[in-house]
Design a protein around this motif. Structure first.
Motif, PDB file in Angstrom:
ATOM      1  N   ILE A 110       0.852  -1.186   0.000  1.00 59.08           N
ATOM      2  CA  ILE A 110       0.000   0.000   0.000  1.00 59.08           C
ATOM      3  C   ILE A 110       0.894   1.246   0.000  1.00 59.08           C
ATOM      4  O   ILE A 110       1.776   1.376   0.862  1.00 59.08           O
ATOM      5  N   ASP A 111       0.651   2.118  -0.959  1.00 63.76           N
ATOM      6  CA  ASP A 111       1.434   3.341  -1.044  1.00 63.76           C
ATOM      7  C   ASP A 111       0.862   4.335  -0.036  1.00 63.76           C
ATOM      8  O   ASP A 111      -0.161   4.971  -0.279  1.00 63.76           O
ATOM      9  N   LEU A 112       1.516   4.419   1.104  1.00 64.27           N
ATOM     10  CA  LEU A 112       0.976   5.201   2.222  1.00 64.27           C
ATOM     11  C   LEU A 112       1.123   6.704   2.025  1.00 64.27           C
ATOM     12  O   LEU A 112       2.000   7.157   1.288  1.00 64.27           O
ATOM     13  N   ASN A 116       6.823  14.766   4.737  1.00 62.59           N
ATOM     14  CA  ASN A 116       8.201  15.056   4.312  1.00 62.59           C
ATOM     15  C   ASN A 116       8.859  13.830   3.668  1.00 62.59           C
ATOM     16  O   ASN A 116      10.010  13.488   3.986  1.00 62.59           O
ATOM     17  N   GLY A 117       8.109  13.146   2.818  1.00 58.58           N
ATOM     18  CA  GLY A 117       8.654  11.992   2.096  1.00 58.58           C
ATOM     19  C   GLY A 117       8.719  10.716   2.919  1.00 58.58           C
ATOM     20  O   GLY A 117       9.124   9.664   2.423  1.00 58.58           O
ATOM     21  N   ARG A 118       8.333  10.790   4.194  1.00 57.90           N
ATOM     22  CA  ARG A 118       8.391   9.586   5.053  1.00 57.90           C
ATOM     23  C   ARG A 118       6.979   9.015   5.242  1.00 57.90           C
ATOM     24  O   ARG A 118       6.074   9.728   5.684  1.00 57.90           O
ATOM     25  N   PRO A 119       6.783   7.710   4.898  1.00 56.58           N
ATOM     26  CA  PRO A 119       5.437   7.136   5.051  1.00 56.58           C
ATOM     27  C   PRO A 119       5.017   7.068   6.523  1.00 56.58           C
ATOM     28  O   PRO A 119       5.860   6.948   7.409  1.00 56.58           O
ATOM     29  N   ASP A 206      -2.632  -1.814  13.497  1.00 55.82           N
ATOM     30  CA  ASP A 206      -1.778  -1.015  12.606  1.00 55.82           C
ATOM     31  C   ASP A 206      -2.539  -0.825  11.316  1.00 55.82           C
ATOM     32  O   ASP A 206      -2.853  -1.798  10.628  1.00 55.82           O
ATOM     33  N   LEU A 207      -2.854   0.409  11.009  1.00 57.12           N
ATOM     34  CA  LEU A 207      -3.557   0.653   9.740  1.00 57.12           C
ATOM     35  C   LEU A 207      -3.003   1.863   9.022  1.00 57.12           C
ATOM     36  O   LEU A 207      -2.526   2.815   9.633  1.00 57.12           O
ATOM     37  N   GLY A 208      -3.063   1.786   7.693  1.00 57.04           N
ATOM     38  CA  GLY A 208      -2.509   2.863   6.892  1.00 57.04           C
ATOM     39  C   GLY A 208      -3.582   3.573   6.093  1.00 57.04           C
ATOM     40  O   GLY A 208      -4.677   3.041   5.887  1.00 57.04           O
ATOM     41  N   VAL A 209      -3.289   4.779   5.665  1.00 57.88           N
ATOM     42  CA  VAL A 209      -4.190   5.540   4.807  1.00 57.88           C
ATOM     43  C   VAL A 209      -3.414   5.883   3.531  1.00 57.88           C
ATOM     44  O   VAL A 209      -2.296   6.398   3.604  1.00 57.88           O
ATOM     45  N   ASP A 210      -4.014   5.537   2.383  1.00 58.72           N
ATOM     46  CA  ASP A 210      -3.314   5.837   1.122  1.00 58.72           C
ATOM     47  C   ASP A 210      -3.686   7.229   0.626  1.00 58.72           C
ATOM     48  O   ASP A 210      -4.465   7.939   1.270  1.00 58.72           O
ATOM     49  N   LYS A 211      -3.129   7.594  -0.535  1.00 64.33           N
ATOM     50  CA  LYS A 211      -3.323   8.972  -1.023  1.00 64.33           C
ATOM     51  C   LYS A 211      -4.752   9.249  -1.433  1.00 64.33           C
ATOM     52  O   LYS A 211      -5.179  10.401  -1.510  1.00 64.33           O
ATOM     53  N   LEU A 213      -7.223   8.301   0.319  1.00 63.98           N
ATOM     54  CA  LEU A 213      -7.907   8.222   1.611  1.00 63.98           C
ATOM     55  C   LEU A 213      -8.513   6.841   1.897  1.00 63.98           C
ATOM     56  O   LEU A 213      -9.424   6.718   2.723  1.00 63.98           O
ATOM     57  N   GLY A 214      -8.023   5.830   1.207  1.00 65.82           N
ATOM     58  CA  GLY A 214      -8.439   4.460   1.521  1.00 65.82           C
ATOM     59  C   GLY A 214      -7.768   4.008   2.817  1.00 65.82           C
ATOM     60  O   GLY A 214      -6.615   4.363   3.076  1.00 65.82           O
ATOM     61  N   ILE A 215      -8.507   3.257   3.633  1.00 66.35           N
ATOM     62  CA  ILE A 215      -7.975   2.780   4.924  1.00 66.35           C
ATOM     63  C   ILE A 215      -7.621   1.307   4.790  1.00 66.35           C
ATOM     64  O   ILE A 215      -8.443   0.506   4.326  1.00 66.35           O
ATOM     65  N   TRP A 216      -6.413   0.936   5.208  1.00 68.44           N
ATOM     66  CA  TRP A 216      -5.930  -0.427   5.038  1.00 68.44           C
ATOM     67  C   TRP A 216      -5.413  -0.990   6.356  1.00 68.44           C
ATOM     68  O   TRP A 216      -4.548  -0.389   6.989  1.00 68.44           O
ATOM     69  N   ILE A 217      -5.930  -2.162   6.724  1.00 69.32           N
ATOM     70  CA  ILE A 217      -5.488  -2.787   7.982  1.00 69.32           C
ATOM     71  C   ILE A 217      -4.281  -3.680   7.699  1.00 69.32           C
ATOM     72  O   ILE A 217      -4.372  -4.618   6.912  1.00 69.32           O
ATOM     73  N   PHE A 218      -3.151  -3.399   8.332  1.00 70.87           N
ATOM     74  CA  PHE A 218      -1.948  -4.210   8.130  1.00 70.87           C
ATOM     75  C   PHE A 218      -1.888  -5.389   9.084  1.00 70.87           C
ATOM     76  O   PHE A 218      -1.537  -6.491   8.723  1.00 70.87           O
TER      77      PHE A 218
END
Ligand SMILES: Nc1ncnc2c1ncn2[C@@H]1O[C@H](COP(=O)(O)OP(=O)(O)O)[C@@H](O)[C@H]1O
Ligand SMILES: [Mg+2]
Length: 249
Positions: A110-112, A116-119, A206-211, A213-218
């Motif tokens: 997932i492209d988080l 400042n360039g840091r996911p 642990d979950l991420g948000v992509d560009k 605004l999709g929510i992804w559970i890791f």
């Protein structure tokens, strides 16, 4: 009623299987398969990058990201190294990197969202002191420079969640909407897992948000560490988690 022992489940796959049966949660789980080379090839067919991680274990250890670069080259990004290799040499490299005694999973990369360039991704800490789940704390973790995992033990920097989400949502209203969605999804995750694992009383999602605004559970940690909340400027979440933790263990 007798209190069940504090339950822990190590296998990421087992927890993912339970969660993917819930139609409200399944759209938020990246495609995940058991690792074998055949499966990796198929996953790389469908996704431009995949993440290989141990089924049991944590701290971002033993993970590798594989990114397609055209048809002949792939990039391998581990915790401490990054190299581009000929795609035909991939099985050889992976064999030297993956531990044959462990089981691994492959997950769609997932492209988080980045700061400042840091996911960054989020940690949602849930607790069940009595009969219902409460969200005791939420924070974002920003990956250390050059790293692709956000784990606090690997230099990931905890910051306030709304501050980080604002970087992808760009508007206050969207940020609040996203926070609410994350809260609802996290509670759904806790309730769903709890049906199958009745002894759960504490979870760290642990979950991420992509560009987009999709929510992804890791992953969902069943014995979550909460030291990262101690680093935040405002300590009220840390105090609440610690107090409730003492009550429930
Ligand atoms: N599918 C993925 N796509 C992008 N980043 C991921 C993905 N899976 C994990 N990560 C990153 O790697 C970190 C560690 O992965 P995680 O699944 O939480 O395993 P663990 O913490 O047990 O090592 C996550 O917090 C996240 O920053
Ligand atoms: Mg994790």
């Amino acid at each position: 009623m007798k209190k069940l022992p504090y339950q822990q489940i190590a296998s990421k796959t087992l927890k993912t299987m339970v969660l993917s049966r819930n139609g409200k949660i399944s759209p938020h789980i990246p495609e995940t398969k058991w690792y074998n080379y055949e499966q990796l090839k198929q996953m790389l067919h469908r996704h431009s990058a995949v993440f290989i991680k141990p089924d049991k274990g944590g701290g971002g250890a033993g993970t590798v990201r594989v990114t397609k670069l055209g048809s002949r080259k792939v990039e391998l990004h581990t915790l401490n190294s990054r190299k581009v290799i000929d795609a035909r040499k991939l099985p050889f490299y992976l064999k030297s990197f993956l531990n044959p005694r462990r089981h691994y999973i492959i997950q769609q990369w997932i492209d988080l969202g980045k700061i400042n360039g840091r996911p960054f991704d989020l940690r949602v800490h849930l607790q069940k002191p009595l009969s219902s789940w409460q969200i005791s704390g939420v924070c974002a973790k920003i990956a250390a420079p050059g790293k692709i995992v956000t784990n606090h033990c690997k230099g990931g920097q905890p910051v306030e969640a709304p501050k980080a989400l604002y970087q992808v949502a760009a508007q206050k209203k969207q940020t609040i909407f996203l926070m609410r969605k994350i809260y609802n999804l996290s509670k759904e995750v806790a309730k769903t897992l709890n049906v199958f694992f009745p002894g759960l009383r504490e979870l760290g999602i642990d979950l991420g948000v992509d560009k987009k605004l999709g929510i992804w559970i890791f992953e969902v940690n069943t014995r979550p560490d909460f030291k990262m909340f101690r680093v935040l400027e405002d300590l009220h979440m840390y105090d609440r988690i610690r107090k409730t933790h003492r009550f429930i263990v």
